[in-house]
Design a protein around this motif. Structure first.
Motif, PDB file in Angstrom:
ATOM      1  N   ASP A  62       0.866  -1.176   0.000  1.00  0.00           N
ATOM      2  CA  ASP A  62       0.000   0.000   0.000  1.00  0.00           C
ATOM      3  C   ASP A  62       0.902   1.225   0.000  1.00  0.00           C
ATOM      4  O   ASP A  62       2.131   1.116   0.075  1.00  0.00           O
ATOM      5  CB  ASP A  62      -0.906  -0.006   1.237  1.00  0.00           C
ATOM      6  CG  ASP A  62      -2.081   0.968   1.131  1.00  0.00           C
ATOM      7  OD1 ASP A  62      -2.243   1.605   0.072  1.00  0.00           O
ATOM      8  OD2 ASP A  62      -2.828   1.099   2.115  1.00  0.00           O
TER       9      ASP A  62
ATOM     10  N   ASN B 176      -5.207   6.183   1.373  1.00  0.00           N
ATOM     11  CA  ASN B 176      -4.598   4.921   0.997  1.00  0.00           C
ATOM     12  C   ASN B 176      -5.683   3.867   0.882  1.00  0.00           C
ATOM     13  O   ASN B 176      -6.866   4.148   1.076  1.00  0.00           O
ATOM     14  CB  ASN B 176      -3.530   4.533   2.023  1.00  0.00           C
ATOM     15  CG  ASN B 176      -4.080   4.560   3.441  1.00  0.00           C
ATOM     16  OD1 ASN B 176      -4.944   3.775   3.796  1.00  0.00           O
ATOM     17  ND2 ASN B 176      -3.588   5.500   4.249  1.00  0.00           N
TER      18      ASN B 176
ATOM     19  N   TYR C  67       6.387   0.490   2.979  1.00  0.00           N
ATOM     20  CA  TYR C  67       5.221   0.516   2.103  1.00  0.00           C
ATOM     21  C   TYR C  67       5.709   0.394   0.665  1.00  0.00           C
ATOM     22  O   TYR C  67       6.442   1.258   0.176  1.00  0.00           O
ATOM     23  CB  TYR C  67       4.412   1.784   2.331  1.00  0.00           C
ATOM     24  CG  TYR C  67       3.749   1.793   3.689  1.00  0.00           C
ATOM     25  CD1 TYR C  67       2.518   1.171   3.889  1.00  0.00           C
ATOM     26  CD2 TYR C  67       4.374   2.381   4.795  1.00  0.00           C
ATOM     27  CE1 TYR C  67       1.922   1.147   5.135  1.00  0.00           C
ATOM     28  CE2 TYR C  67       3.785   2.361   6.054  1.00  0.00           C
ATOM     29  CZ  TYR C  67       2.559   1.742   6.218  1.00  0.00           C
ATOM     30  OH  TYR C  67       1.973   1.700   7.460  1.00  0.00           O
TER      31      TYR C  67
END
Length: 371
Positions: A177, A183, A200
């Motif tokens: 993500d 997000n 991430y």
């Protein structure tokens, strides 16, 4: 109007020391539906592209799917966690609780196996997608998950702490993500204060968007553990016959031979490989599916509008479905409430945003060069 939250990271050309690597990396996804296996496909491909030697370990449908995707890669079978859902969400948590002894037994067995395999197969690094016993202090170990927080109702704190106990045994935790808000994972994949070494890495998908002529009005894609996969299949088989349009229905049953049949306006497949799925997604107007996170990432990559039916009792899928509906992106319905007319609600939602995130594999794979 779609919101565009873009993060641009340049992926440099492979560095010389990565080109010469040839290190062996074990990739081990959990066999819980097919999502863990399918989101490992772009990681396995990236390892190949950067001159690593991936080997794969899993069990059940996940292993069978990856065997079809990478027939030239060595495959090893791990003990099954024997994860089964209850027929009703009321007993979901109880079903999971009584499965704990079997899961612990499997975790201990795979932990023992991995120590043997490191020496036997000269493994240089590990990427575990939610397999709790796949790690080692001897070599770099990475844990892949989108659930830093594990939602389980009134036991969320306990389930989260248990999960983090295993995550901490790894050198890094990769979350598929973006870090900033907005997000895709929300509270699942983001925490304010943690000692975990989180990176991430951007949404992962084996799919790419293509401009193809529309062939199907609706694509139905099933996945997930039994008996809920079969229960939804039986429900939707009846519902799609009422749909005024051409339907393709992928059951999500990975078998040795691909089978298909057509009845009225619906064409059924037991499974499709990545190339076939990608083409079918791009040839379809709308998608009806579970709200598993891997499916969400695929829909982002394909820029397809969809309708979600969360797996009963699975808090994570219900959370994601509610989150995306509240943000005006995609609608959902509970399984027992769904009827085919609900698909018309899609027109009132904007669809998932396009995320421009270039995963820097050079940077991520440095973890395997430290020992």
């Amino acid at each position: 109007m779609k919101r565009d939250f873009s993060v641009k990271i340049q992926d440099d050309e492979p560095m010389n020391h990565l080109k010469q690597s040839n290190k062996t990396i074990l990739v081990a996804p959990l066999n819980w539906g097919l999502g863990h296996a399918t989101r490992c496909i772009p990681i396995i491909q990236a390892l190949l592209d950067h001159n690593y030697v991936p080997i794969i370990a899993s069990d059940g449908n996940a292993l069978e799917l990856l065997r079809k995707e990478f027939p030239y890669i060595d495959m090893f079978e791990l003990p099954s966690y024997h994860i089964e859902y209850s027929k009703t969400d009321k007993y979901f948590k109880w079903k999971m609780l009584i499965s704990i002894p079997k899961i612990i037994k499997a975790v201990l067995a795979e932990k023992k196996l991995i120590q043997q395999w490191i020496t036997k197969y000269e493994i240089d690094g590990i990427i575990s997608d939610n397999r709790l016993g796949i790690y080692s202090a001897k070599i770099p170990s990475v844990y892949l998950t989108h659930q830093i927080n594990v939602l389980s109702g009134n036991t969320t704190w306990f389930s989260t702490q248990c999960h983090r106990y295993f995550i901490k045994k790894h050198n890094e935790c990769w979350v598929p993500d973006v870090a900033q808000d907005p997000n895709l994972t929300g509270n699942l994949g983001h925490v304010k204060n943690t000692s975990l070494n989180i990176k991430y890495i951007g949404p992962l998908s084996r799919m790419k968007q293509k401009e193809l002529n529309k062939k199907y009005d609706l694509m139905v894609v099933l996945s997930g553990p039994e008996p809920q996969r079969s229960l939804l299949e039986e429900k939707l088989k009846n519902e799609v016959l009422k749909y005024k349009g051409k339907v393709i229905f992928i059951k999500g049953i990975v078998e040795k031979t691909q089978q298909n049949e057509t009845f009225k306006n619906v064409t059924f497949y037991n499974f499709m490989n990545t190339k076939q799925l990608e083409q079918t997604f791009n040839e379809s107007d709308l998608v009806l599916c579970r709200s598993g996170y891997t499916t969400v990432m695929d829909l982002v990559a394909l820029q397809k509008k969809a309708f979600f039916i969360p797996t009963p009792g699975q808090y994570e899928q219900l959370y994601l479905a509610k989150k995306l509906e509240n943000e005006g992106l995609l609608p959902f319905s509970l399984q027992e409430d769904f009827c085919i007319e609900d698909l018309s609600k899609i027109n009132n939602f904007s669809g998932l945003p396009k995320i421009d995130f270039k995963t820097n594999w050079n940077d991520l794979f440095k973890v395997f060069e430290k020992m």
